[in-house]
Design a protein around this motif. Structure first.
Motif, PDB file in Angstrom:
ATOM      1  N   ARG A 159       0.829  -1.199   0.000  1.00 58.69           N
ATOM      2  CA  ARG A 159       0.000   0.000   0.000  1.00 58.69           C
ATOM      3  C   ARG A 159       0.869   1.256   0.000  1.00 58.69           C
ATOM      4  O   ARG A 159       0.582   2.231  -0.703  1.00 58.69           O
ATOM      5  N   ALA A 160       1.922   1.230   0.808  1.00 57.75           N
ATOM      6  CA  ALA A 160       2.819   2.385   0.881  1.00 57.75           C
ATOM      7  C   ALA A 160       3.485   2.636  -0.472  1.00 57.75           C
ATOM      8  O   ALA A 160       3.548   3.776  -0.944  1.00 57.75           O
ATOM      9  N   LEU A 161       3.983   1.574  -1.097  1.00 59.18           N
ATOM     10  CA  LEU A 161       4.625   1.718  -2.405  1.00 59.18           C
ATOM     11  C   LEU A 161       3.644   2.274  -3.435  1.00 59.18           C
ATOM     12  O   LEU A 161       3.988   3.152  -4.226  1.00 59.18           O
ATOM     13  N   ASP A 200      -5.766   8.771   2.483  1.00 55.08           N
ATOM     14  CA  ASP A 200      -5.735   8.047   3.760  1.00 55.08           C
ATOM     15  C   ASP A 200      -4.381   7.374   3.981  1.00 55.08           C
ATOM     16  O   ASP A 200      -3.818   7.422   5.079  1.00 55.08           O
ATOM     17  N   GLU A 201      -3.856   6.747   2.915  1.00 55.59           N
ATOM     18  CA  GLU A 201      -2.581   6.037   3.053  1.00 55.59           C
ATOM     19  C   GLU A 201      -1.424   7.016   3.241  1.00 55.59           C
ATOM     20  O   GLU A 201      -0.527   6.775   4.054  1.00 55.59           O
ATOM     21  N   LEU A 202      -1.452   8.123   2.515  1.00 61.60           N
ATOM     22  CA  LEU A 202      -0.390   9.118   2.682  1.00 61.60           C
ATOM     23  C   LEU A 202      -0.433   9.734   4.081  1.00 61.60           C
ATOM     24  O   LEU A 202       0.611  10.029   4.669  1.00 61.60           O
ATOM     25  N   THR A 203      -1.635   9.905   4.614  1.00 62.08           N
ATOM     26  CA  THR A 203      -1.772  10.437   5.974  1.00 62.08           C
ATOM     27  C   THR A 203      -1.180   9.465   6.985  1.00 62.08           C
ATOM     28  O   THR A 203      -0.498   9.867   7.929  1.00 62.08           O
ATOM     29  N   ARG A 204      -1.436   8.163   6.764  1.00 57.97           N
ATOM     30  CA  ARG A 204      -0.852   7.153   7.647  1.00 57.97           C
ATOM     31  C   ARG A 204       0.672   7.190   7.569  1.00 57.97           C
ATOM     32  O   ARG A 204       1.365   7.189   8.595  1.00 57.97           O
ATOM     33  N   ASP A 226      -1.227  11.966  -9.216  1.00 58.22           N
ATOM     34  CA  ASP A 226      -2.609  11.529  -9.048  1.00 58.22           C
ATOM     35  C   ASP A 226      -3.314  12.417  -8.012  1.00 58.22           C
ATOM     36  O   ASP A 226      -2.677  12.963  -7.107  1.00 58.22           O
ATOM     37  N   SER A 227      -4.604  12.572  -8.173  1.00 60.00           N
ATOM     38  CA  SER A 227      -5.371  13.380  -7.230  1.00 60.00           C
ATOM     39  C   SER A 227      -5.311  12.757  -5.838  1.00 60.00           C
ATOM     40  O   SER A 227      -5.606  11.562  -5.675  1.00 60.00           O
ATOM     41  N   ILE A 228      -4.942  13.544  -4.864  1.00 59.62           N
ATOM     42  CA  ILE A 228      -4.783  13.023  -3.509  1.00 59.62           C
ATOM     43  C   ILE A 228      -6.090  13.167  -2.749  1.00 59.62           C
ATOM     44  O   ILE A 228      -6.391  14.207  -2.156  1.00 59.62           O
ATOM     45  N   GLU A 254       4.361  13.482   3.720  1.00 58.51           N
ATOM     46  CA  GLU A 254       3.892  14.812   4.129  1.00 58.51           C
ATOM     47  C   GLU A 254       4.031  15.819   2.998  1.00 58.51           C
ATOM     48  O   GLU A 254       3.160  16.662   2.780  1.00 58.51           O
ATOM     49  N   SER A 255       5.133  15.729   2.267  1.00 56.52           N
ATOM     50  CA  SER A 255       5.345  16.680   1.171  1.00 56.52           C
ATOM     51  C   SER A 255       4.298  16.476   0.077  1.00 56.52           C
ATOM     52  O   SER A 255       3.804  17.457  -0.505  1.00 56.52           O
ATOM     53  N   TYR A 256       3.928  15.219  -0.183  1.00 56.64           N
ATOM     54  CA  TYR A 256       2.898  14.958  -1.186  1.00 56.64           C
ATOM     55  C   TYR A 256       1.536  15.471  -0.708  1.00 56.64           C
ATOM     56  O   TYR A 256       0.754  16.013  -1.502  1.00 56.64           O
ATOM     57  N   LEU A 257       1.261  15.296   0.563  1.00 58.50           N
ATOM     58  CA  LEU A 257      -0.006  15.797   1.104  1.00 58.50           C
ATOM     59  C   LEU A 257      -0.089  17.319   0.997  1.00 58.50           C
ATOM     60  O   LEU A 257      -1.138  17.876   0.648  1.00 58.50           O
TER      61      LEU A 257
END
Length: 203
Positions: free
Chosen positions: A149-151, A169-173, A161-163, A186-189
């Motif tokens: 999931r992380a990858l 949710d996965e990027l927040t985790r 891709d639209s976040i 965090e930078s992607y978020l």
């Protein structure tokens, strides 16, 4: 890549960029005498030079996709996604995207090289290639395995891709984790939030 860029900068500072290209071309002409790490280093350094033989360089790097050494195969996959390879002929570009996607779809390969190949196939390919590559990244994101999931999340974020939804949710985790992985998420978020504000402002 950093070592290659440093060497290129040093050569440019001494006005020896052309000499460096000539020396690298000679090395790559005898690629059988080089080990995989040397091929990657020479290829990366040459790629940021002038008048690159893209067909020859792709031919030198592609076999490394199938290396049993994970660091080599991942590095090759990432390097083959360099935007310079978009300059290949139409058929050659499609062939490269197909080869990368073949690695991405091979369930026998390590997840790290599969996702790297998928991202590069997306960058180099067109139309159908982009769709297949994105589907592979999405399948990783939907996995029950946290590593996959992380990858998948980081790969999708890297291609813009639209976040939102599952990706957000996965990027927040991941953003809650310590270290480089957390900082990258965090930078992607933050980039996603900035993009959303911009879209809302001009919609």
């Amino acid at each position: 890549w950093e070592r290659a860029a440093s060497l290129r900068e040093a050569a440019s500072a001494l006005n020896q960029g052309g000499d460096l290209d000539t020396a690298l071309d000679k090395r790559l002409d005898d690629v059988s005498s080089l080990n995989p790490s040397q091929i990657l280093f020479a290829g990366a350094t040459r790629l940021i030079g002038g008048a690159v033989d893209l067909d020859g360089l792709a031919a030198d790097l592609s076999p490394l996709l199938h290396s049993a050494e994970l660091s080599i195969s991942v590095s090759a996959a990432e390097l083959l996604g360099n935007e310079s390879f978009r300059g290949l002929g139409v058929e050659e570009r499609a062939d490269l995207a197909n080869e990368l996607q073949g690695v991405a779809d091979d369930s026998e390969r390590a997840p790290e090289v599969r996702i790297a190949a998928s991202v590069s196939s997306y960058k180099i390919g067109r139309g159908t290639h982009k769709g297949k590559a994105r589907s592979r990244m999405t399948s990783f994101l939907s996995s029950e395995d946290s590593n996959l999931r992380a990858l998948g999340a980081l790969a999708l974020a890297s291609i813009g891709d639209s976040i939102r939804g599952e990706l957000e949710d996965e990027l927040t985790r991941l953003g809650g984790l310590p270290g480089e992985l957390g900082r990258l998420a965090e930078s992607y978020l933050k980039m996603g939030a900035t993009r959303s504000l911009h879209e809302a402002k001009y919609s």
